[in-house]
Design a protein around this motif. Structure first.
Motif, PDB file in Angstrom:
ATOM      1  N   PRO A   1       0.835  -1.208   0.000  1.00 18.84           N
ATOM      2  CA  PRO A   1       0.000   0.000   0.000  1.00 18.84           C
ATOM      3  C   PRO A   1       0.869   1.257   0.000  1.00 18.84           C
ATOM      4  CG  PRO A   1      -0.701  -1.549   1.702  1.00 18.84           C
ATOM      5  CD  PRO A   1       0.624  -2.024   1.201  1.00 18.84           C
ATOM      6  N   LEU A   2       0.469   2.232  -0.807  1.00 20.44           N
ATOM      7  CA  LEU A   2       1.192   3.496  -0.858  1.00 20.44           C
ATOM      8  C   LEU A   2       0.374   4.581  -0.158  1.00 20.44           C
ATOM      9  CD1 LEU A   2       2.719   3.334  -4.469  1.00 20.44           C
ATOM     10  CD2 LEU A   2       3.718   2.613  -2.294  1.00 20.44           C
ATOM     11  N   ASN A   3      -0.025   5.620  -0.885  1.00 20.39           N
ATOM     12  CA  ASN A   3      -0.693   6.754  -0.248  1.00 20.39           C
ATOM     13  C   ASN A   3      -2.017   7.073  -0.928  1.00 20.39           C
ATOM     14  OD1 ASN A   3       2.464   7.302  -0.047  1.00 20.39           O
ATOM     15  ND2 ASN A   3       1.506   8.203   1.750  1.00 20.39           N
ATOM     16  N   ASP A   4      -2.668   8.079  -0.389  1.00 20.00           N
ATOM     17  CA  ASP A   4      -3.918   8.600  -0.930  1.00 20.00           C
ATOM     18  C   ASP A   4      -3.768   8.897  -2.426  1.00 20.00           C
ATOM     19  OD1 ASP A   4      -6.581  10.283  -0.210  1.00 20.00           O
ATOM     20  OD2 ASP A   4      -5.332  11.424  -1.596  1.00 20.00           O
ATOM     21  N   GLN A   5      -4.715   8.421  -3.224  1.00 19.35           N
ATOM     22  CA  GLN A   5      -4.606   8.557  -4.676  1.00 19.35           C
ATOM     23  C   GLN A   5      -4.563  10.019  -5.125  1.00 19.35           C
ATOM     24  OE1 GLN A   5      -7.514   6.276  -6.852  1.00 19.35           O
ATOM     25  NE2 GLN A   5      -7.142   4.404  -5.681  1.00 19.35           N
ATOM     26  N   VAL A   6      -5.391  10.852  -4.528  1.00 18.33           N
ATOM     27  CA  VAL A   6      -5.441  12.257  -4.942  1.00 18.33           C
ATOM     28  C   VAL A   6      -4.124  12.952  -4.621  1.00 18.33           C
ATOM     29  CG1 VAL A   6      -6.579  14.477  -4.560  1.00 18.33           C
ATOM     30  CG2 VAL A   6      -7.949  12.381  -4.712  1.00 18.33           C
ATOM     31  N   ALA A   7      -3.611  12.738  -3.408  1.00 10.48           N
ATOM     32  CA  ALA A   7      -2.356  13.378  -3.007  1.00 10.48           C
ATOM     33  C   ALA A   7      -1.202  12.914  -3.889  1.00 10.48           C
ATOM     34  CB  ALA A   7      -2.057  13.071  -1.542  1.00 10.48           C
ATOM     35  N   MET A   8      -1.135  11.613  -4.155  1.00 12.49           N
ATOM     36  CA  MET A   8      -0.072  11.095  -5.013  1.00 12.49           C
ATOM     37  C   MET A   8      -0.163  11.680  -6.414  1.00 12.49           C
ATOM     38  SD  MET A   8       0.573   7.045  -4.172  1.00 12.49           S
ATOM     39  CE  MET A   8       1.513   6.910  -5.700  1.00 12.49           C
ATOM     40  N   SER A   9      -1.358  11.706  -6.975  1.00 13.41           N
ATOM     41  CA  SER A   9      -1.533  12.213  -8.340  1.00 13.41           C
ATOM     42  C   SER A   9      -1.126  13.676  -8.441  1.00 13.41           C
ATOM     43  CB  SER A   9      -2.989  12.040  -8.779  1.00 13.41           C
ATOM     44  OG  SER A   9      -3.359  10.674  -8.788  1.00 13.41           O
ATOM     45  N   GLN A  10      -1.487  14.463  -7.441  1.00 11.75           N
ATOM     46  CA  GLN A  10      -1.134  15.884  -7.464  1.00 11.75           C
ATOM     47  C   GLN A  10       0.377  16.077  -7.362  1.00 11.75           C
ATOM     48  OE1 GLN A  10      -3.423  17.552  -4.242  1.00 11.75           O
ATOM     49  NE2 GLN A  10      -5.233  17.893  -5.519  1.00 11.75           N
ATOM     50  N   CYS A  11       1.009  15.361  -6.444  1.00 13.71           N
ATOM     51  CA  CYS A  11       2.453  15.507  -6.264  1.00 13.71           C
ATOM     52  C   CYS A  11       3.209  15.047  -7.508  1.00 13.71           C
ATOM     53  CB  CYS A  11       2.913  14.710  -5.039  1.00 13.71           C
ATOM     54  SG  CYS A  11       4.667  14.915  -4.640  1.00 13.71           S
ATOM     55  N   ILE A  12       2.814  13.907  -8.056  1.00 12.97           N
ATOM     56  CA  ILE A  12       3.481  13.393  -9.256  1.00 12.97           C
ATOM     57  C   ILE A  12       3.299  14.362 -10.417  1.00 12.97           C
ATOM     58  CG2 ILE A  12       3.417  11.550 -10.992  1.00 12.97           C
ATOM     59  CD1 ILE A  12       2.711   9.627  -8.658  1.00 12.97           C
ATOM     60  N   GLY A  13       2.098  14.922 -10.552  1.00 10.67           N
ATOM     61  CA  GLY A  13       1.848  15.866 -11.631  1.00 10.67           C
ATOM     62  C   GLY A  13       2.668  17.136 -11.508  1.00 10.67           C
ATOM     63  N   GLU A  14       2.920  17.587 -10.281  1.00 12.64           N
ATOM     64  CA  GLU A  14       3.672  18.821 -10.071  1.00 12.64           C
ATOM     65  C   GLU A  14       5.174  18.631 -10.174  1.00 12.64           C
ATOM     66  OE1 GLU A  14       2.858  20.937  -6.508  1.00 12.64           O
ATOM     67  OE2 GLU A  14       0.737  21.243  -6.955  1.00 12.64           O
ATOM     68  N   GLN A  15       5.693  17.532  -9.579  1.00 11.38           N
ATOM     69  CA  GLN A  15       7.147  17.445  -9.430  1.00 11.38           C
ATOM     70  C   GLN A  15       7.707  16.033  -9.362  1.00 11.38           C
ATOM     71  OE1 GLN A  15       7.980  19.332  -5.630  1.00 11.38           O
ATOM     72  NE2 GLN A  15       6.262  18.307  -4.664  1.00 11.38           N
ATOM     73  N   GLY A  16       6.855  15.020  -9.483  1.00 11.71           N
ATOM     74  CA  GLY A  16       7.328  13.655  -9.328  1.00 11.71           C
ATOM     75  C   GLY A  16       7.304  13.235  -7.865  1.00 11.71           C
ATOM     76  N   LEU A  17       7.369  11.930  -7.639  1.00 12.09           N
ATOM     77  CA  LEU A  17       7.298  11.396  -6.279  1.00 12.09           C
ATOM     78  C   LEU A  17       8.006  10.050  -6.228  1.00 12.09           C
ATOM     79  CD1 LEU A  17       6.127  11.340  -3.358  1.00 12.09           C
ATOM     80  CD2 LEU A  17       4.052  10.307  -4.336  1.00 12.09           C
ATOM     81  N   GLY A  18       8.820   9.868  -5.186  1.00 11.46           N
ATOM     82  CA  GLY A  18       9.542   8.618  -5.029  1.00 11.46           C
ATOM     83  C   GLY A  18       9.186   7.901  -3.743  1.00 11.46           C
ATOM     84  N   PHE A  19       9.518   6.611  -3.701  1.00 14.98           N
ATOM     85  CA  PHE A  19       9.278   5.791  -2.515  1.00 14.98           C
ATOM     86  C   PHE A  19      10.556   5.051  -2.149  1.00 14.98           C
ATOM     87  CE2 PHE A  19       5.146   6.527  -4.319  1.00 14.98           C
ATOM     88  CZ  PHE A  19       4.371   6.798  -3.197  1.00 14.98           C
ATOM     89  N   LEU A  20      10.904   5.114  -0.875  1.00 18.92           N
ATOM     90  CA  LEU A  20      12.037   4.383  -0.331  1.00 18.92           C
ATOM     91  C   LEU A  20      11.441   3.237   0.482  1.00 18.92           C
ATOM     92  CD1 LEU A  20      14.037   7.527   0.781  1.00 18.92           C
ATOM     93  CD2 LEU A  20      14.648   6.005  -1.114  1.00 18.92           C
ATOM     94  N   MET A  21      11.428   2.051  -0.110  1.00 23.38           N
ATOM     95  CA  MET A  21      10.680   0.929   0.456  1.00 23.38           C
ATOM     96  C   MET A  21      11.612  -0.106   1.066  1.00 23.38           C
ATOM     97  SD  MET A  21       7.714  -1.335  -1.375  1.00 23.38           S
ATOM     98  CE  MET A  21       6.751   0.159  -1.584  1.00 23.38           C
ATOM     99  N   VAL A  22      11.417  -0.358   2.357  1.00 22.77           N
ATOM    100  CA  VAL A  22      12.163  -1.424   3.008  1.00 22.77           C
ATOM    101  C   VAL A  22      11.332  -2.699   2.914  1.00 22.77           C
ATOM    102  CG1 VAL A  22      11.232  -0.853   5.308  1.00 22.77           C
ATOM    103  CG2 VAL A  22      13.349  -2.168   5.117  1.00 22.77           C
TER     104      VAL A  22
END
Length: 467
Positions: A334-355
């Motif tokens: 599971p990642l994050n809220d779809q709306v928040a992720m979509s907005q962040c990715i659309g503005e500047q990209g978004l990464g995940f550091l997954m252990v």
């Protein structure tokens, strides 16, 4: 509180003083602002003076028994970050090598840690990301790459310390006894000396005040390496080397930091990774004076340098202690809220550091019983389950690797959805407040199919903990 203190030390460039609580961080802010205080002044009095200097409103609620509480530290941190962004205070030169006091080195911004230093050196030569070896030792490869690109006539068969000294001499940077330590190791002072010399040689001295790696791929590799280096393997009773996050110890650490939700949560390992991971990254990398936006609606992503990253823990496998049997966990994380992720990715990209790692099953229920007793002692009521069934619980978590994934833009998000690397899902209801009631609905999230993502352009880096 611990994260705020770590960020103050990183922002000011000060070395932690070893004092308890917030005192050392407050003194670091005092020193960087050049303020004079009386030796008898309390933390709260000094905090109020710093706030006045920074133009920050100081509220009575920021003080508790002559100490500065978390709200007060966050207010000071926000003011200091703005002052740093505007260039109205300079970081302390505590990490600046003593020999770099000539005016020609005045623009040099020392690295905050070895992992930052080796990656900044590597960036100068385009040699790819670096990580530290056992015992936080720098790899000789960073010096070989530096020599090959800038001083090709040097003999790279020299020992690591002799090669470091030869490079420094070529750059005209002072190499002192403080540049070396035992066991053929170059100290942070030595790495900063080489970094300063190489930057001067390339005409890049003082160009970037923060460690801003050029691409999300470079930054993700450096961050993932720093996280793996931050937790060291120990030898267990069976003689096996591993990293283990014990549930009780991890919860005790979170409580000591003043965290309220993580210690009471079934997925405590995710909250521990986020909090401890942020602390490690804040200590390892010089902050960006102009950080990107990290808040979207109710979602605050965990960390940023030049790019935004969120920290996630994924239980890939389960181990039953009594039998040693290992079974598969969930394939999707599971990642994050779809709306928040979509907005962040659309503005500047978004990464995940997954252990990714192995959940150690709470086979006899002793851990969950202990956790419930801890909650009860704090006046926190354990909420019932919507399904009436208790979920499988972890008494520990054994991290095995950190992977970095990055979504560059909306096109990458759409492509991941079409390829099945990313799927949407509706979260289950929140736990009800009382038996017989129904929990509140939660906003839809995205799931990452980790196996599919590993073979795609989303994958940036993967570093393993040594077995």
């Amino acid at each position: 509180m611990a994260e705020a203190i770590a960020r103050v030390y990183s922002l000011t460039g000060a070395v932690p003083r070893g004092t308890r609580g917030e005192k050392g961080a407050i003194l670091a802010l005092r020193d960087v602002l050049g303020l004079e205080t009386d030796i008898a002044d309390t933390n709260s009095r000094t905090g109020a003076l710093i706030a006045f200097s920074l133009g920050v409103e100081w509220l009575p609620s920021y003080e508790e028994r002559n100490k500065v509480n978390l709200d007060g530290m966050n207010a000071l941190l926000e003011g200091a970050a703005e002052a740093y962004r505007l260039g109205s205070f300079a970081r302390l030169a505590a990490r600046r090598p003593a020999g770099l006091d000539d005016p020609k080195w005045s623009a040099f911004e020392p690295a905050a840690s070895k992992i930052e230093a080796v990656n900044r050196i590597s960036q100068l030569t385009g040699s790819g990301p670096e990580r530290l070896g056992p015992g936080s030792k720098e790899q000789k490869s960073v010096l070989i790459n530096l020599s090959t690109n800038l001083v090709p006539h040097l003999d790279t068969r020299l020992t690591k310390t002799k090669l470091g000294k030869a490079l420094a001499e070529f750059f005209g940077a002072p190499w002192t006894d403080q540049c070396e330590s035992t066991g053929e190791t170059i100290s942070l002072t030595g790495l900063n000396t080489l970094l300063a010399g190489a930057e001067l040689r390339l005409g890049r001295l003082g160009i970037a005040r923060a460690m801003l790696l050029g691409t999300p791929e470079q930054e993700g590799k450096a961050l993932a390496a720093a996280l793996v280096d931050g937790w060291r393997a120990t030898t267990d009773e069976g003689g096996r080397r591993r990293v283990l996050w014990d549930g009780r110890e991890s919860i005790a650490w979170m409580e000591k930091q003043g965290l309220t939700r993580g210690p009471n949560d079934n997925e405590w390992q995710g909250f521990y990774y986020e909090a401890k991971g942020r602390e490690l990254l804040n200590a390892a990398f010089t902050p960006n004076p102009n950080p990107p936006r990290i808040s979207y609606g109710r979602t605050d992503f965990d960390y940023s340098l030049q790019f935004v990253w969120d920290l996630k823990a994924h239980t890939e496998m389960w181990r039953t202690p009594s039998t040693g049997a290992v079974t598969r966990g969930q394939s999707a994380a599971p990642l994050n809220d779809q709306v928040a992720m979509s907005q962040c990715i659309g503005e500047q990209g978004l990464g995940f550091l997954m252990v990714g790692g192995v959940g150690i099953e709470d086979e006899d229920g002793s851990f969950v019983a202990w956790q419930r007793e801890q909650k009860k002692a704090k006046g926190v009521k354990s909420k019932p389950s919507n399904s009436g069934r208790s979920r499988r619980r972890k008494a520990g978590f054994e991290p095995q690797h950190v992977e970095a994934f990055f979504f560059h833009d909306r096109e990458a998000l759409t492509g991941a959805l079409l390829a099945g690397q990313l799927t949407g899902f509706n979260q289950g209801l929140q736990a009800p407040d009382a038996e017989g009631e129904q929990g509140r609905a939660r906003r839809p999230k995205f799931n990452l199919s980790v196996g599919k993502a590993r073979g795609s352009d989303l994958a940036v880096a993967r570093f393993e903990w040594p077995a």
